[in-house]
Design a protein around this motif. Structure first.
Motif, PDB file in Angstrom:
ATOM      1  N   ARG A 131      -1.335  -0.279   2.375  1.00 33.80           N
ATOM      2  CA  ARG A 131      -0.292   0.730   2.227  1.00 33.80           C
ATOM      3  C   ARG A 131       0.738   0.288   1.187  1.00 33.80           C
ATOM      4  O   ARG A 131       1.224  -0.842   1.239  1.00 33.80           O
ATOM      5  CB  ARG A 131       0.424   0.977   3.563  1.00 33.80           C
ATOM      6  CG  ARG A 131       1.533   2.012   3.428  1.00 33.80           C
ATOM      7  CD  ARG A 131       2.086   2.420   4.769  1.00 33.80           C
ATOM      8  NE  ARG A 131       2.769   1.314   5.449  1.00 33.80           N
ATOM      9  CZ  ARG A 131       3.169   1.373   6.719  1.00 33.80           C
ATOM     10  NH1 ARG A 131       2.916   2.437   7.443  1.00 33.80           N
ATOM     11  NH2 ARG A 131       3.798   0.355   7.259  1.00 33.80           N
ATOM     12  N   ARG A 132       1.006   1.196   0.298  1.00 38.28           N
ATOM     13  CA  ARG A 132       2.022   0.956  -0.726  1.00 38.28           C
ATOM     14  C   ARG A 132       3.312   0.500  -0.051  1.00 38.28           C
ATOM     15  O   ARG A 132       3.749   1.097   0.935  1.00 38.28           O
ATOM     16  CB  ARG A 132       2.278   2.266  -1.470  1.00 38.28           C
ATOM     17  CG  ARG A 132       3.296   2.201  -2.557  1.00 38.28           C
ATOM     18  CD  ARG A 132       3.495   3.583  -3.149  1.00 38.28           C
ATOM     19  NE  ARG A 132       4.196   4.473  -2.228  1.00 38.28           N
ATOM     20  CZ  ARG A 132       5.520   4.611  -2.176  1.00 38.28           C
ATOM     21  NH1 ARG A 132       6.281   3.926  -2.992  1.00 38.28           N
ATOM     22  NH2 ARG A 132       6.078   5.445  -1.320  1.00 38.28           N
ATOM     23  N   ARG A 133       3.883  -0.553  -0.569  1.00 29.91           N
ATOM     24  CA  ARG A 133       5.142  -1.007   0.006  1.00 29.91           C
ATOM     25  C   ARG A 133       6.238  -0.003  -0.291  1.00 29.91           C
ATOM     26  O   ARG A 133       6.208   0.672  -1.318  1.00 29.91           O
ATOM     27  CB  ARG A 133       5.518  -2.371  -0.560  1.00 29.91           C
ATOM     28  CG  ARG A 133       5.373  -3.465   0.458  1.00 29.91           C
ATOM     29  CD  ARG A 133       5.816  -4.795  -0.096  1.00 29.91           C
ATOM     30  NE  ARG A 133       4.736  -5.776  -0.017  1.00 29.91           N
ATOM     31  CZ  ARG A 133       4.360  -6.378   1.113  1.00 29.91           C
ATOM     32  NH1 ARG A 133       4.979  -6.101   2.246  1.00 29.91           N
ATOM     33  NH2 ARG A 133       3.376  -7.243   1.111  1.00 29.91           N
ATOM     34  N   LYS A 134       7.174   0.039   0.614  1.00 25.98           N
ATOM     35  CA  LYS A 134       8.225   1.052   0.555  1.00 25.98           C
ATOM     36  C   LYS A 134       8.767   1.324  -0.837  1.00 25.98           C
ATOM     37  O   LYS A 134       8.741   2.435  -1.330  1.00 25.98           O
ATOM     38  CB  LYS A 134       9.391   0.643   1.475  1.00 25.98           C
ATOM     39  CG  LYS A 134       9.292   1.231   2.883  1.00 25.98           C
ATOM     40  CD  LYS A 134      10.341   2.318   3.054  1.00 25.98           C
ATOM     41  CE  LYS A 134       9.908   3.368   4.071  1.00 25.98           C
ATOM     42  NZ  LYS A 134       9.483   2.874   5.357  1.00 25.98           N
ATOM     43  N   ASP A 135       9.263   0.261  -1.470  1.00 23.20           N
ATOM     44  CA  ASP A 135       9.927   0.492  -2.753  1.00 23.20           C
ATOM     45  C   ASP A 135       9.030   0.174  -3.943  1.00 23.20           C
ATOM     46  O   ASP A 135       9.504   0.020  -5.055  1.00 23.20           O
ATOM     47  CB  ASP A 135      11.227  -0.321  -2.828  1.00 23.20           C
ATOM     48  CG  ASP A 135      11.113  -1.607  -2.029  1.00 23.20           C
ATOM     49  OD1 ASP A 135      10.024  -1.829  -1.473  1.00 23.20           O
ATOM     50  OD2 ASP A 135      12.088  -2.369  -1.973  1.00 23.20           O
ATOM     51  N   CYS A 175       1.141  -3.992  -1.933  1.00 18.41           N
ATOM     52  CA  CYS A 175       0.763  -3.331  -0.682  1.00 18.41           C
ATOM     53  C   CYS A 175       0.964  -4.234   0.508  1.00 18.41           C
ATOM     54  O   CYS A 175       0.957  -5.452   0.391  1.00 18.41           O
ATOM     55  CB  CYS A 175      -0.714  -2.927  -0.719  1.00 18.41           C
ATOM     56  SG  CYS A 175      -1.050  -1.503  -1.732  1.00 18.41           S
ATOM     57  N   ASP A 229       0.528   7.222   0.827  1.00 18.93           N
ATOM     58  CA  ASP A 229       0.867   5.807   0.620  1.00 18.93           C
ATOM     59  C   ASP A 229      -0.351   4.898   0.662  1.00 18.93           C
ATOM     60  O   ASP A 229      -0.234   3.691   0.455  1.00 18.93           O
ATOM     61  CB  ASP A 229       1.866   5.352   1.698  1.00 18.93           C
ATOM     62  CG  ASP A 229       3.242   5.963   1.485  1.00 18.93           C
ATOM     63  OD1 ASP A 229       3.536   6.337   0.332  1.00 18.93           O
ATOM     64  OD2 ASP A 229       3.994   6.083   2.454  1.00 18.93           O
TER      65      ASP A 229
END
Length: 918
Positions: free
Chosen positions: A454-458, A471, A507
DNA sequence: ATCCTCCCCTAC
DNA sequence: TAAGGTAGGGGAGGAT
């Protein structure tokens, strides 16, 4: 075999093809892929054919994978067509020699798929980005061993599998150079690189370079242009995959000729245990082998010789290129003292960094740290490994060929989903791929792990186009009772696992599915065949006018007039159930257990006699249903034309895709345990009760706890049960020899249980005196045990009414008050609303009342466990809530709950988690 | 205490 | 054009 002999020696041999390979950690994709294939090759030549056939799938590309981006595909095709028309207009000299040919490039090939695409573009062929049996006419594979090509053929429906040179040959005819370096001794000391193209533009990438070339700084992954800038006289040679395979073949033939214990590491790297070769000087042997390799293949080889695998491997470092090195035991310390820790196998960049932070860079420095300290910092095993390796100690043995422990596939590039449907489609394809790999490897698995990047938040868009970028790695797994390779089962499991992530599909940057706890599919099939499942099903279908008498089957199999109904209900124990081996945490595949979801091993659905099938006991039916991937209930529903009467079996149906979306939304905001369990039936009453359960203030604790545990319920569409759950009372009734057979495959803890059973303790599982029978609603042969719930009012109501227990009286009243007197949950729901009499404390009739109520519950469990697990679940949630208010219900709950779990375990192979109500 | 799940590290 | 994938193994910590 012990390795402690001082005379023992291992040698690591490496041929010079290694010299064509970069050892750098270059990011060149081809180079990396090639290594992967080399591993495959190396393994493929191992002694274990099973292992080799499996490993040949390790780098199996996604044959039909990526179809999730149909739109993208179409776009690419249009683009291709446009380019092709431009290309043909621009250069009319190029003949459309590939007219009618449509190639699919299998993975990372050389020439690159893009080059091949260009050839197709220029010469009238077509290029498919994704495999399709309908469109593809040729599959292009690079650098594959025969076994893999065979497998590829089996996947491809007979399509020709060709090597890239087929394209090149076709294009260039005999202009194409067919030489490799080994046939050109004059090139040995010249800088040579392997590359598919010596185009003046120099945009092709170098795959590998020999040592002289590396001296110029030439590395894999470089553009030819840059390489030639470093070394203008660099000689570029094309690939010759046949030659590589031939070399690897010869390499291993020679090794096996000299030594029995050969452990393949890769296609050009192996360990030899020469301990037993007394009288032969390992150094002379290594020298002889190297010479022979050189003579046979034209390639040089390096050898490292030492007293264990670790040191032999390190010695090879020194030996390269084209040399050999013997590390005398007395010189081990000296050798290691200044050696960088990163050189030790098992120390990667992370461990290196951690050790650097402790000011440890060399093995000598590492030795200064105590074993305790290392184990404290890095764990027991890793700590010991560090301690041992820094001292040159290695107790591994050569030649241990391990069976694959997991099979899987993952994609971490190019993954972008628009919506849930997109994602589901991808997961479906992933399951197809993994299923194919399992089947190709001849194994089935029980544990399924879904990994998601999952793509990291920022994190923004990754620098690399379509890459996964920064990720976090997430994973969920589940274990099912039955090993499977069935694509539909995989899809159901994966769908369920995916639901646990609660992830915004936008994401997602990578997805992988891994299957472990493997069992041999052959074993499973054999068990199935041996148990004559096939024969009796087909023979039954052959005489459709005769209804199969389950009693006669049971009698025939058991050969004794034991309680036939009970036997029938437990028949699965002999037909389908695998041995539960998790008891010892091992995965023994050789003792003949296991079962199969393979449709191929049982009669075709259309050959089944529906009359016979419908007459089967519910438990047997649910198993059969699972064997047929859940299709059996469909068929029954169709044959009956009234699916609503089969709610119990419909619970085994997978949810419709559109429903999943809704249900997943649900599960993300509440803990409805059934939203993913595959229930396709409306059950408004239950839904209502469940909603109440989840919204009432006194159950607030549930809101952040997922109410149900895997694998039991979520997998209720999987074939349940295993030998570990065999009703031992039934086993006691078996003929001696059959029982002996079963004992052999029974887990230890059940063995003890059985041996503890006396001949007259049939009902040990049910201290309340209720026998296990295969119940089915509407079953005509309802025994005494069913009577409690039959009638209007059912017998228990009147019984409770006249009881001395106030609680039982109250409960009897609730029967009339409840919305649906048929369901216990409805009655319990009413009871919850009532204020319970605290004075109904312990009195003379307490125990009797508890017993009566428990008996009622147990009866209800038996009645519903197969057909309506939801109802049971709701009942126990209500009971648990009641138990907070009432000692009576607490005692009942505690008494019955273990039986519930045993029953759930028996039927679904897992546990039911009843959330705590405050 | 032991098993299981999730996660990380490593090799190739 | 771009682009890593597959697998084994160990450790932490929760569940049983």
């Amino acid at each position: 075999m012990s390795m402690d002999s001082s005379r023992s020696a291992n040698s690591t041999l490496q041929n010079s093809k290694r010299s064509f390979n970069s050892n750098s950690s270059s990011s060149n994709s081809y180079s990396k892929k090639k290594k992967s294939n080399q591993k495959t090759l190396g393994m493929a030549w191992g002694a274990n054919s099973l292992s080799s056939s499996r490993s040949s799938f390790r780098s199996s590309p996604f044959s039909d994978f990526g179809s999730y981006m149909i739109e993208k595909n179409r776009k690419l095709q249009n683009q291709f067509d446009a380019e092709a028309s431009n290309s043909s207009q621009a250069d009319s000299s190029k003949k459309p020699i590939f007219h009618g040919v449509s190639i699919f490039v299998d993975g990372f090939t050389v020439p690159s798929s893009q080059e091949l695409r260009q050839y197709m573009l220029n010469y009238g062929g077509r290029f498919e980005n994704y495999f399709s049996r309908h469109r593809v006419t040729h599959i292009i594979c690079s650098n594959l061993p025969d076994s893999k090509i065979k497998n590829r053929r089996s996947f491809s429906g007979g399509l020709p599998v060709v090597k890239p040179t087929w394209v090149l040959d076709s294009v260039a005819g005999n202009r194409l150079l067919s030489l490799v370096i080994r046939s050109h001794p004059e090139l040995y000391d010249k800088p040579v690189a392997v590359c598919h193209s010596d185009n003046p533009k120099g945009t092709a990438e170098i795959s590998s370079a020999n040592y002289p070339a590396r001296d110029y700084g030439i590395r894999a992954g470089m553009f030819v242009r840059d390489a030639k800038a470093l070394c203008p006289q660099l000689i570029i040679l094309p690939y010759n995959f046949e030659a590589y395979e031939e070399v690897a073949d010869q390499f291993y033939n020679i090794l096996h000729k000299h030594c029995k214990r050969v452990q393949a590491v890769s296609c050009d790297e192996a360990f030899l245990d020469v301990t037993d070769l007394e009288g032969k000087d390992p150094q002379l042997l290594a020298s002889a082998i190297r010479k022979e390799i050189c003579k046979a293949t034209g390639c040089t080889a390096s050898a490292g010789i030492a007293e264990n695998m670790l040191m032999a491997r390190l010695a090879t470092r020194t030996a390269k290129p084209n040399g050999q090195c013997y590390i005398h035991p007395e010189r081990v310390d000296e050798y290691l003292d200044q050696l960088q820790i990163k050189a030790l196998p098992g120390i990667g960049h992370v461990l290196e960094e951690k050790l650097k932070n402790k000011n440890v860079r060399t093995c000598g420095q590492l030795r200064m740290i105590s074993k305790d300290s290392l184990q404290k910092d890095f764990g027991i095993k890793t700590g010991e490994m560090l301690w041992n390796y820094s001292r040159g100690v290695d107790n591994r043995l050569v030649g241990m060929i391990q069976e694959s422990k997991s099979v899987g596939a993952e994609v971490n590039w190019g993954v972008r989903f628009r919506d849930l449907q997109d994602t589901q489609h991808f997961l479906l394809d992933l399951c197809k791929e993994v299923s194919l790999r399992l089947q190709g490897c001849g194994v089935q698995g029980r544990t399924f792990t879904l990994k998601i990047k999952r793509r990291r938040k920022d994190a923004g868009e990754p620098v690399k186009y379509m890459g996964c970028g920064d990720c976090e790695n997430l994973s969920h797994s589940t274990t099912v009772p039955l090993a499977t390779d069935d694509v539909e089962v995989l899809q159901r499991i994966t769908k369920q696992l995916f639901g646990f992530f609660h992830i915004d599909v936008k994401d997602i940057r990578g997805v992988g599915l891994q299957v472990s706890r493997l069992e041999s599919a052959n074993t499973a099939r054999q068990v199935l065949e041996r148990n004559s499942m096939k024969s009796w099903l087909t023979s039954a279908s052959a005489s459709s006018k005769e209804r199969l008498d389950i009693n006669s089957i049971a009698k025939e199999r058991v050969g004794k007039d034991s309680e036939v109904k009970s036997m029938a209900g437990n028949l699965k124990s002999f037909h389908f159930t695998p041995v539960e081996n998790s008891v010892h945490g091992t995965n023994n595949t050789s003792n003949g257990e296991g079962c199969s979801n393979q449709i191929s091993s049982v009669p075709l659905l259309c050959h089944l006699d529906m009359g016979v099938v419908e007459s089967l006991p519910s438990e047997l039916l649910s198993e059969l249903n699972e064997i047929y991937g859940g299709k059996l209930v469909d068929l029954i529903a169709k044959s009956k034309g009234q699916s609503e009467n089969n709610t119990g079996y419909l619970c085994f149906l997978p949810p419709e895709p559109s429903k999943v979306a809704v249900e997943q939304a649900e599960i993300s905001c509440n803990s409805n345990p059934f939203s993913l369990s595959g229930t396709a039936v409306e059950m408004k009453d239950k839904q209502h009760i469940l909603e109440e359960l989840q919204t009432v203030p006194d159950s607030g604790a549930e809101s952040n706890s997922v109410a149900i545990s895997i694998p039991g319920l979520e997998n209720n569409d999987l074939m349940p049960s295993s030998l570990s759950q065999v009703d031992t009372s039934v086993l006691q009734q078996l003929p001696e020899e059959l029982r002996a057979d079963l004992f052999e495959v029974l887990p230890a803890h059940r063995m003890q249980e059985i041996s503890a059973l006396g001949p007259n303790t049939k009902n040990v599982h049910h201290p309340l005196g209720i026998k296990t029978t295969g119940n089915q609603p509407g079953s005509t042969d309802s025994g005494l045990s069913n009577n409690l719930w039959i009638g209007n009012p059912p017998p228990w109501v009147d019984k409770f009414k006249v009881s001395n227990s106030l609680t039982l009286k109250l409960f009897a009243d609730m029967y009339y008050k409840a919305k649906s007197a048929e369901s216990l949950s409805s009655i319990l729901q009413c009871t919850v609303a009532e204020s319970l009499h605290p004075l109904d404390a312990r009195c003379g009739t307490w125990n009797e009342a508890v017993h009566s109520f428990s008996e009622l519950l147990l009866e209800y469990i038996k009645l519903k466990i197969v057909v309506d697990i939801e109802e049971i679940y709701i009942c126990f949630r209500l009971l648990r809530r009641l138990s907070n208010k009432s000692e009576f219900f607490l005692e009942v709950y505690n008494l019955v709950f273990p039986h519930l779990q045993a029953s759930v375990d028996e039927h679904y192979g897992g546990n039911l988690h009843i959330p705590l109500n405050k």
